[in-house]
Enzyme design. Structure first.
Site, PDB file in Angstrom:
ATOM      1  N   SER A   1      -9.770  -0.717   7.118  1.00 40.26           N
ATOM      2  CA  SER A   1      -9.165  -0.628   5.790  1.00 40.26           C
ATOM      3  C   SER A   1      -8.483  -1.908   5.333  1.00 40.26           C
ATOM      4  CB  SER A   1      -8.144   0.517   5.760  1.00 40.26           C
ATOM      5  OG  SER A   1      -8.785   1.755   5.936  1.00 40.26           O
TER       6      SER A   1
ATOM      7  N   LYS B   1       0.847  -1.197   0.000  1.00 38.40           N
ATOM      8  CA  LYS B   1       0.000   0.000   0.000  1.00 38.40           C
ATOM      9  C   LYS B   1       0.880   1.243   0.000  1.00 38.40           C
ATOM     10  CE  LYS B   1      -3.845   1.965   2.732  1.00 38.40           C
ATOM     11  NZ  LYS B   1      -4.705   1.714   3.934  1.00 38.40           N
TER      12      LYS B   1
ATOM     13  N   SER C   1      -9.405   1.533   2.956  1.00 32.59           N
ATOM     14  CA  SER C   1      -8.596   2.371   2.093  1.00 32.59           C
ATOM     15  C   SER C   1      -7.549   1.586   1.310  1.00 32.59           C
ATOM     16  CB  SER C   1      -7.891   3.455   2.920  1.00 32.59           C
ATOM     17  OG  SER C   1      -7.026   2.883   3.892  1.00 32.59           O
TER      18      SER C   1
END
Length: 599
Positions: A172, A74, A148
């Site tokens: 997330s 990420k 996210s």
């Protein structure tokens, strides 16, 4: 060469049969060449990835636990020499070194492929709040991926990488897993270092793992876990009762009025099917009031706690607020209105909710909740970005705030072909039991891994225990400590949980010993002339075992007892000399039968 499944078991099988990391990286390069779903923000060059794979060619695959395993990161987690953007171009910097978790994985042979898309500054649960474009769902790009950690989840689901790192503050690392038919593991907060991770809410952030199977997630955690610390790290504690491997365990489910699927009857159907599957695995249902958990979820964004997100972006809010995504800016600016005293009000409220939730959860080992109520289209999310994002966090926002661990597990497919998932949630440090239960549940609910055609494998025997250590032990009892007999309270006082009703190996004789009350038997190991004796095996808290042993009177002792299957556990034994003067009651087969014969 046919396309390889990148789950760890399949990848290792391929390496044992002549496939090389270069072959695997060529597949990764081909799979990521055309990014139609906005999965990647930056990817290492083809030449760089092939070169990284070639560096492993002189190594024995058995010498590195994650040999040649491709993974995604990420883009709020540092990878050396690759820009970290947190999905905000104005924020971009190029780190000189890997984040601690990335460095640990690379040292064990894993290869980072690149950086994945996310809701900007990890603020969102839907995957659309990015200047690099909304990340499309792995099954239908018109639907949200969840966020996210959107790109990380989709990269795994599409079979582009074996696993991916995400972060999880309010869900997330779990919501995107549920929406893409993969495992999303949110470890106990603080166990994975956040050094080199862009903070969202430093007191609540956790590094998370997306994987195709729970066993893979466990192995990745073991690879990422090391002694590197950040100020919010914590040492690992022993896990408690291993409900994941137990034949019976207590499963908490919400009151019916607390189940919210936002009108999605298919999600509701899949949830109840998942609970039924858990019952088949040994769950004893406990319907509990989860209102304290829901109250905690509302506190995370509906109180002065939101000021921690404001704190994380205070410099950008002051210097370049226009560079922040409008919805993200609206959320983080909301913390400005709170006075410092309101933060303490919120912290006190969290402690009150923590106290209430502990009472609510006292009678269950693990919770089974929807990961999110329903899956929205990108258009639906755009129409109500704040309200629908809040809905997505209904069952996830409280987990870090209340210091819990969680695993999102695929729960099958809706009639429209889109996936949905549930979450297994337990107290801090119960990570291994959660992963074990997830591994048993997964193949019962979803027949395929991610969005590829690889069948979901059966559970692996011996799911890795490293680096976790059990805080429990097994104790075999054959007399007055058995359930409902006079000394059983000593087992219950040590959080005893029945594991099995079984017998010993046929190598013992049982004697009714003189003395009492209470009356006690002595089990003496004889050998070939012995018999099988009725036993109960209990799981008890290990930190109480020493005091328990001290209370065992002669001629009894705690030694190794051989069970019918040949395994050995601690249990009550008696030396042959200690049984002198006793009555041989072996023919009864056990203490209960002998007591029944006395009338």
């Amino acid at each position: 060469m046919p396309v390889l499944s990148l789950d760890l078991a399949s990848l290792r099988h391929a390496y044992r049969n002549g496939v090389t990391p270069v072959h695997v990286m060529e597949q990764v390069v081909a799979a990521t060449a055309c990014d139609t779903r906005n999965v990647w923000i930056s990817r290492r060059s083809d030449a760089d990835l092939i070169a990284a794979a070639q560096q492993l060619l002189h190594r024995d695959p058995a010498s590195l636990p994650l040999y040649g395993v491709p993974f995604a990161v990420k883009d709020n987690i540092d990878v050396a020499a690759i820009p970290t953007t947190a999905a905000c171009p104005a924020f971009t910097y190029v780190p000189d070194s890997h984040a601690a978790v990335v460095a640990a994985l690379v040292a064990k042979g894993a290869i980072p492929v690149g950086k994945t898309n996310l809701d900007q500054f990890a603020t969102g649960l839907n995957g659309t709040r990015s200047p690099y474009g909304p990340c499309g769902n792995a099954f239908d790009a018109t639907y949200i991926s969840g966020g996210s950690s959107s790109g990380s989840a989709v990269a795994v689901a599409l079979g582009q990488v074996s696993f991916a790192l995400g972060t999880d503050t309010a869900g997330s690392g779990r919501v995107p897993a549920a929406f893409n038919n993969i495992i999303g593991y949110k470890p106990t907060k603080g166990l994975l270092s956040r050094a080199g991770v862009v903070p969202a809410m430093r007191m609540q952030d956790a590094v998370s793992i997306f994987a195709l199977t729970a066993a893979d997630a466990a192995e990745v955690f073991a690879g990422a876990y090391d002694l590197a610390t950040d100020p919010f790290s914590r040492s690992m504690s022993a896990y408690g009762f291993d409900f994941g491997a137990a034949p019976r365990f207590r499963l908490g489910v919400p009151l019916s009025q607390q189940l919210d699927f936002d009108g999605d009857s298919e999600a509701e159907r899949l949830y109840h099917a998942a609970v039924a599957a858990l019952v088949e695995l040994g769950a004893d249902l406990r319907q509990i009031d989860i209102e304290p958990l829901l109250d905690a979820a509302r506190l995370l964004y509906g109180s002065a706690l939101i000021a921690e997100r404001t704190h994380a972006l205070r410099e950008m809010l002051a210097d370049d607020p226009g560079a922040i995504h409008p919805v993200v800016r609206e959320i983080v600016e909301s913390g400005v209105r709170y006075h410092a005293t309101a933060v303490f009000d919120a912290l006190y409220a969290v402690e009150a909710v923590r106290h209430e939730s502990a009472a609510a959860l006292a009678d269950c080992d693990v919770l089974a909740l929807p990961t999110a109520p329903r899956l929205y289209t990108i258009a639906e999310m755009a129409a109500a970005p704040v309200a629908r994002n809040a809905k997505l966090g209904t069952y996830t926002n409280f987990v870090n705030l209340l210091d819990m661990a969680a695993v999102a597990v695929p729960a099958g497919f809706c009639a429209n072909g889109l996936p949905w998932g549930i979450s297994l949630i337990a107290q801090a440090h119960q990570d291994l039991p959660l992963l074990r239960l997830a591994e048993r549940l997964h193949p019962r609910l979803s027949a395929r891994l991610g969005a590829v055609q690889t069948p979901t494998p059966a559970p692996r025997l011996g799911l890795t225990q490293a680096p976790w250590q059990s805080g429990r032990l097994r104790l075999a009892v054959c007399g007055a400590h058995m359930e409902n007999l006079p000394l059983h309270g000593q087992i219950r006082a040590r959080d005893g949980r029945l594991v099995a009703r079984t017998t010993s190996a046929p190598v013992y004789r049982l004697y009714a010993l003189p003395g009492g009350p209470p009356a006690r038997p002595g089990m003496v190991k004889i050998g070939a002339s012995g018999a099988a004796i009725e036993l109960e095996v209990w799981d008890i808290a290990g930190d109480t075992f020493g005091a328990f042993c001290q209370g065992v009177p002669a001629p009894l002792a705690i030694g190794k007892v051989m069970l019918a299957d040949g395994s050995e556990v601690p249990g009550f034994v008696c030396e042959a000399a200690g049984a002198e003067g006793g009555v041989d009651i072996t023919a009864f087969g056990g203490w209960r039968a002998y007591l029944a014969s006395l009338g």
